[in-house]
Design a protein around this motif. Structure first.
Motif, PDB file in Angstrom:
ATOM      1  N   ALA A  65     -12.384 -45.819 -41.009  1.00 52.12           N
ATOM      2  CA  ALA A  65     -13.796 -46.058 -40.398  1.00 52.12           C
ATOM      3  C   ALA A  65     -13.571 -47.670 -39.768  1.00 52.12           C
ATOM      4  O   ALA A  65     -14.660 -48.437 -39.867  1.00 52.12           O
ATOM      5  N   VAL A  66     -12.495 -47.824 -39.136  1.00 52.22           N
ATOM      6  CA  VAL A  66     -12.309 -48.925 -38.528  1.00 52.22           C
ATOM      7  C   VAL A  66     -13.313 -49.059 -37.418  1.00 52.22           C
ATOM      8  O   VAL A  66     -13.411 -48.282 -36.558  1.00 52.22           O
ATOM      9  N   ARG A  67     -14.131 -50.379 -37.140  1.00 52.57           N
ATOM     10  CA  ARG A  67     -14.942 -50.676 -36.055  1.00 52.57           C
ATOM     11  C   ARG A  67     -14.629 -51.743 -35.142  1.00 52.57           C
ATOM     12  O   ARG A  67     -14.065 -52.482 -35.368  1.00 52.57           O
ATOM     13  N   THR A  68     -15.447 -51.718 -34.154  1.00 49.60           N
ATOM     14  CA  THR A  68     -15.234 -52.848 -33.185  1.00 49.60           C
ATOM     15  C   THR A  68     -15.576 -54.208 -33.794  1.00 49.60           C
ATOM     16  O   THR A  68     -16.412 -54.339 -34.757  1.00 49.60           O
ATOM     17  N   SER A  69     -14.710 -55.223 -33.563  1.00 52.96           N
ATOM     18  CA  SER A  69     -14.979 -56.556 -34.143  1.00 52.96           C
ATOM     19  C   SER A  69     -14.329 -56.757 -35.617  1.00 52.96           C
ATOM     20  O   SER A  69     -14.400 -57.890 -36.131  1.00 52.96           O
ATOM     21  N   GLN A  70     -14.056 -55.638 -36.118  1.00 52.61           N
ATOM     22  CA  GLN A  70     -13.418 -56.014 -37.219  1.00 52.61           C
ATOM     23  C   GLN A  70     -11.939 -56.610 -37.187  1.00 52.61           C
ATOM     24  O   GLN A  70     -11.430 -56.615 -35.938  1.00 52.61           O
ATOM     25  N   THR A  71     -11.164 -56.897 -38.235  1.00 55.67           N
ATOM     26  CA  THR A  71     -10.083 -57.508 -38.253  1.00 55.67           C
ATOM     27  C   THR A  71      -9.105 -56.781 -39.089  1.00 55.67           C
ATOM     28  O   THR A  71      -9.313 -56.379 -40.292  1.00 55.67           O
ATOM     29  N   LEU A  83      -1.435 -53.034 -33.236  1.00 50.38           N
ATOM     30  CA  LEU A  83      -2.533 -54.067 -33.005  1.00 50.38           C
ATOM     31  C   LEU A  83      -2.990 -53.909 -31.452  1.00 50.38           C
ATOM     32  O   LEU A  83      -4.208 -54.159 -31.212  1.00 50.38           O
ATOM     33  N   ARG A  84      -2.076 -53.655 -30.494  1.00 52.69           N
ATOM     34  CA  ARG A  84      -2.442 -53.626 -29.209  1.00 52.69           C
ATOM     35  C   ARG A  84      -3.391 -52.334 -28.951  1.00 52.69           C
ATOM     36  O   ARG A  84      -4.285 -52.479 -28.349  1.00 52.69           O
ATOM     37  N   ARG A  89      -9.363 -50.825 -28.298  1.00 48.55           N
ATOM     38  CA  ARG A  89     -10.881 -50.240 -28.827  1.00 48.55           C
ATOM     39  C   ARG A  89     -11.495 -51.148 -29.555  1.00 48.55           C
ATOM     40  O   ARG A  89     -12.696 -51.018 -30.024  1.00 48.55           O
ATOM     41  N   GLY A  90     -11.377 -52.653 -29.209  1.00 50.38           N
ATOM     42  CA  GLY A  90     -12.315 -53.875 -29.558  1.00 50.38           C
ATOM     43  C   GLY A  90     -11.949 -54.280 -30.880  1.00 50.38           C
ATOM     44  O   GLY A  90     -12.972 -54.805 -31.552  1.00 50.38           O
ATOM     45  N   GLY A 117     -14.304 -55.895 -23.624  1.00 50.70           N
ATOM     46  CA  GLY A 117     -14.186 -55.338 -24.881  1.00 50.70           C
ATOM     47  C   GLY A 117     -12.738 -55.167 -25.552  1.00 50.70           C
ATOM     48  O   GLY A 117     -12.690 -54.785 -26.760  1.00 50.70           O
ATOM     49  N   VAL A 118     -12.051 -55.956 -25.056  1.00 51.88           N
ATOM     50  CA  VAL A 118     -10.597 -56.124 -25.793  1.00 51.88           C
ATOM     51  C   VAL A 118     -10.538 -57.031 -27.067  1.00 51.88           C
ATOM     52  O   VAL A 118     -11.295 -58.114 -26.740  1.00 51.88           O
ATOM     53  N   GLY A 119     -10.255 -56.467 -28.055  1.00 54.18           N
ATOM     54  CA  GLY A 119     -10.196 -57.276 -29.220  1.00 54.18           C
ATOM     55  C   GLY A 119      -9.215 -58.472 -29.143  1.00 54.18           C
ATOM     56  O   GLY A 119      -8.426 -58.489 -28.386  1.00 54.18           O
ATOM     57  N   ASP A 120      -9.451 -59.684 -30.118  1.00 54.47           N
ATOM     58  CA  ASP A 120      -8.571 -60.623 -30.022  1.00 54.47           C
ATOM     59  C   ASP A 120      -7.545 -60.482 -30.904  1.00 54.47           C
ATOM     60  O   ASP A 120      -7.558 -59.904 -32.037  1.00 54.47           O
TER      61      ASP A 120
END
Length: 280
Positions: A65-71, A83-84, A89-90, A117-120
């Motif tokens: 259940a990985v969500r946007t803005s998690q690391t 990771l890309r 998916r944010g 919305g691309v994650g860091d």
């Protein structure tokens, strides 16, 4: 009282004959993957196992259940392919690999990601064996999350699996990266499969459950080089014990292989095992 580590190896070939195998690198010797990463660099993406990134991420996102803005921390990240896909998916990510050349490839590929919305993403040159040494001196692995990541994983024997001697330290490093309640995930060679399906040129040590092969790797301009690979293999019971030693609670262990991380149960012919655990 002797432990398995005190016993001499017993290398056997595909016909169960005694086999000669080069010395397995110890925990304080250079990681054997360094010259392989240097040879491949940004051509890592041509490995057959790298073709399944999207479906692997789909399965892991669903399981955890990985969500946007998690690391997510990826130990032994190679060129950062998982990771890309997560970043698209944010999801934020930190990748660690012992190979300078693979980290350079990961950074170059990540620089091409754009859009809302691309994650860091951040990539660090570091030895997976050092991440659990929280009391040690600062080093190249500085900047890797300690106790704050939502997920830490090591897939496709990128970190975990490279040595039966070093693997407990790598699992401890994965556990050290995540917060309480965070997920630790890894894939491991399945010892039962490895012993059942040796091919000519391979060897297996049934004492230490280690697989050896000489692998031909493709490099620039279709050049080829052959490298020794030593891969630790595990039973389900081994992984449960190692996870417990690292202070983790096992949630599930299932059979898997590249491109198939959504299975249930364990079969004799599952090439790998997928461990899913949580930090209490």
């Amino acid at each position: 009282m002797a432990t398995p580590a005190d016993l001499p190896p017993s290398w056997r070939d595909h016909l169960d004959r005694s086999a000669e195998v080069p010395h397995v690198p110890g925990p304080d010797e250079p990681a054997y993957y360094v010259p392989i990463g240097a040879f491949q660099g940004d051509l890592y993406r041509r490995n057959a196992f790298a073709a399944h990134t999207v479906v692997e991420v789909d399965a892991l996102v669903a399981r955890l259940a990985v969500r946007t803005s998690q690391t997510v921390v990826d130990i032994g990240c190679g060129d950062g392919r998982h990771l890309r896909e997560l970043a698209s998916r944010g999801v934020d990510g930190v990748g660690v690999d012992v190979s300078t050349e693979l980290i350079a490839a990961a950074r170059a590929a990540a620089a091409e990601l754009d859009g809302d919305g691309v994650g860091d993403l951040r990539f660090v040159v570091g030895d997976a064996r050092d991440l659990g040494r929280v009391d040690g001196p600062p080093g190249p692995s500085d900047g890797v999350p300690r106790g704050t990541a939502d997920v830490a994983w090591s897939l496709c024997q990128g970190g975990f699996g490279t040595s039966p001697v070093s693997d407990p330290a790598i699992l401890a490093g994965l556990a050290a990266c995540v917060r309480a309640g965070g997920w630790v995930v890894l894939t491991a060679f399945h010892a039962v499969f490895a012993a059942r399906h040796l091919v000519d040129g391979d060897a297996f040590d049934p004492v230490h459950l280690t697989h050896h092969q000489r692998a031909e790797v493709r490099g620039p301009d279709d050049s080829r080089a052959t490298f020794d690979l030593w891969t630790a293999a595990y039973t389900v019971r081994d992984l449960v014990r190692l996870a417990g030693d690292a202070g983790l609670q096992v949630v599930d262990i299932v059979g898997c292989e590249p491109g198939r991380y959504d299975g249930t149960g364990v079969a004799l012919d599952d090439p790998e095992l997928l461990l899913i655990a949580r930090r209490p």
